[in-house]
Design an enzyme around this catalytic site. Structure first.
Site, PDB file in Angstrom:
ATOM      1  CB  SER A  28      -0.742   0.057   1.147  1.00  0.00           C
ATOM      2  OG  SER A  28      -2.307  -0.173   0.918  1.00  0.00           O
ATOM      3  N   GLY A  65      -2.693  -0.627  -3.940  1.00  0.00           N
ATOM      4  CA  GLY A  65      -1.854   0.262  -3.380  1.00  0.00           C
ATOM      5  C   GLY A  65      -1.031   1.334  -3.963  1.00  0.00           C
ATOM      6  CD  GLU A  88      -8.071  -6.427  -6.196  1.00  0.00           C
ATOM      7  OE1 GLU A  88      -8.916  -7.390  -6.086  1.00  0.00           O
ATOM      8  OE2 GLU A  88      -7.181  -6.648  -5.161  1.00  0.00           O
ATOM      9  NE  ARG A 131      -2.872   4.133   0.609  1.00  0.00           N
ATOM     10  CZ  ARG A 131      -2.945   3.889   2.145  1.00  0.00           C
ATOM     11  NH1 ARG A 131      -3.108   4.694   2.914  1.00  0.00           N
ATOM     12  NH2 ARG A 131      -2.828   2.492   2.260  1.00  0.00           N
ATOM     13  NE  ARG A 167      -3.189   4.923   6.676  1.00  0.00           N
ATOM     14  CZ  ARG A 167      -2.367   5.800   6.301  1.00  0.00           C
ATOM     15  NH1 ARG A 167      -2.397   6.846   6.503  1.00  0.00           N
ATOM     16  NH2 ARG A 167      -1.376   5.314   5.666  1.00  0.00           N
ATOM     17  CB  CYS A 206      -7.381   7.527  28.574  1.00  0.00           C
ATOM     18  SG  CYS A 206      -8.911   8.505  28.783  1.00  0.00           S
ATOM     19  CE1 TYR A 232      -7.651   0.472   3.719  1.00  0.00           C
ATOM     20  CE2 TYR A 232      -6.635   2.276   2.677  1.00  0.00           C
ATOM     21  CZ  TYR A 232      -7.020   1.026   2.641  1.00  0.00           C
ATOM     22  OH  TYR A 232      -6.971   0.069   1.439  1.00  0.00           O
TER      23      TYR A 232
END
Ligand SMILES: *Cc1c(COP(=O)(O)O)cnc(C)c1O
Length: 451
Positions: free
Chosen positions: A221, A259, A301, A304, A347, A378, A408
């Protein structure tokens, strides 16, 4: 006022009076007022244009070598019914990998034949659902799955189209790629140790129940170097020729995965998809000539590269706290706390991913100070951006905009600390509408059945 770096922000991002950010014609102050924060704001035209453009550049490059391309949007990057409908309307297809993703696709009215099902550990139920929906392909990820899918196909009385996911030894991500003979990962079947060939032969041996479309690979990716894709494609094509030599069967299709890298900050160059498509088409044409085999149909495919750049997260600033840091030289770092954090963007904590941000509700002529943008969870690792210069007068009530959060982000969001997951608002033509509503405390309590 700092200028906007175009490749980091969605189309139609501008600065209005007093420096307020406008997204798709909407002033962020109005968006925050009307929909609350944290808020994901997706520019629908930006999302659709990226989807369409990827399809067009790949179809055009492969038309030149007499082939065609299907683009499967990787739903895991961000999926809701509106998004599923956008990608279908733009002539793409949809990749899913769970029952939940298939349920969203079903509600969105996505035709099963335009869908794929992935997954390294599909349940019997997921396999049965995919067959019942007549999905266009189930991507087989293990030897054991061949028999399971064949049995489910037999039970349903239908011959099911499948691909075999293989690992080529090419790994990529960020700026680098490596190519090794063997893979140590949970996905796919190795070309190097013979298990990919075994899987293909098993599928062909179950020809009454399974229709072998071809092979699939996904090498990583956020890839910015086209070389990794080319090396991997050549390995797939060599394997396809080997399968022909061994079995006489010419697999009609090869899926090159996703990717494609995007710009999160101005340090990143997004991959040039038109150049990539041409390089891939050339390499595939060469391999096919060398092994005297017909050029396959291709699929890709991307997730992102379509969803990521389309979306900006808006946060409200709460506490602003200067902290003295002494790491040899004494300095002050200002912690700017926002009203979300790792629950809407995991991320940075998960991958060390880098983002940028800007003061969004106004301009400031103040000098910039060293800041760390943190969330409200926290965890001291709840960091959105570890180091960023922001205007010295940043204060509670200001809005902070973080671009490139469409992939994501919401899809990996959690309810950690029992926080309600944010809404997603689509902007288009100067109007804004909710496509995923904000969760409520009732939603949080809905699954808690009590003692
Ligand atoms: C995650 C994934 C993709 C999409 O990856 P992006 O980096 O979002 O383009 C495509 N195919 C498979 C099999 C994946 O697992």
């Amino acid at each position: 006022m700092t200028a906007l770096v175009a490749r980091v922000w969605p189309r139609e991002t501008t600065l209005g009076d007093g420096g307020a950010l406008h997204l798709g014609g909407q002033d962020v102050r109005d968006l925050a007022q009307n929909f609350g924060t944290p808020l994901f704001v997706v520019n629908e035209d930006d999302f659709r244009a990226r989807a369409r453009s990827l399809r067009e550049v790949f179809q055009s490059a492969f038309a030149d070598i007499g082939s065609d391309v299907d683009v499967y949007y990787a739903g895991k990057s961000f999926l809701c019914t509106a998004v599923a409908q956008w990608v279908i309307a733009e002539g793409l297809r949809l990749d899913t990998c769970t029952g939940g993703e298939m349920a969203v696709a079903r509600r969105a009215g996505v035709p099963g034949p335009k869908m794929g099902l992935h997954g390294n550990n599909k349940s019997d139920r997921e396999i049965a659902t995919a067959i019942e929906m007549k999905v266009g392909r189930i991507v087989i990820d293990s030897l054991a799955e061949v028999g399971r899918v064949a049995a489910a196909a037999r039970a349903a009385g239908r011959r099911v189209p499948v691909m075999v996911r293989v690992t080529t030894g090419v790994h990529a991500g960020g700026h680098e790629f490596i190519s090794t003979a063997h893979e140590d990962q949970k996905f796919g079947l190795s070309l190097a140790d013979g298990s990919a060939l075994k899987a293909v032969e098993l599928v062909l041996g179950n020809g009454d129940d399974l229709e072998l479309l071809g092979i699939h690979t996904h090498i990583g990716s956020q890839i910015q170097d086209p070389t990794a894709f080319v090396v991997s494609a050549r390995k797939l094509l060599a394997f396809r020729a080997l399968v022909r030599d061994r079995t006489g069967f010419v697999m009609p299709e090869v899926d090159l995965g996703g990717g494609f890298g995007i710009a999160y900050t101005k340090a990143d160059e997004p991959i040039d998809s038109a150049a990539l498509a041409r390089e891939l088409a050339q390499a595939i044409d060469d391999e096919c000539s060398a092994t005297e085999i017909t050029v396959p149909r291709i699929s890709i495919e991307p997730g992102r590269a379509i969803a990521g750049p389309s979306t900006v997260t808006l946060y409200s600033v709460g506490v602003v706290k200067p902290v003295t840091v002494d790491d040899g030289d004494v300095k002050v770092r200002t912690y700017v706390s926002v009203d979300g954090g790792m629950s809407d963007n995991i991320r940075p904590a998960l991958y060390g991913a880098e983002y940028t941000a800007r003061l969004a509700n106004r301009d400031s002529s103040k000098v910039k100070i060293r800041c760390r943008v943190v969330g409200k969870h926290c965890e001291s690792g709840d960091i959105v951006i570890p180091d960023i210069d922001l205007p010295a007068d940043i204060a509670p009530g200001d809005l902070l905009a973080v671009p490139a959060t469409g992939a994501y982000g919401r899809s990996m969001a959690s309810n950690y600390n029992l926080i309600e997951r944010p809404a997603v608002v689509a902007v288009r033509g100067g109007a804004a509408r909710v496509i995923v509503r904000r969760e409520t405390e009732d939603d949080l309590l809905a699954t808690d059945v009590g003692a």
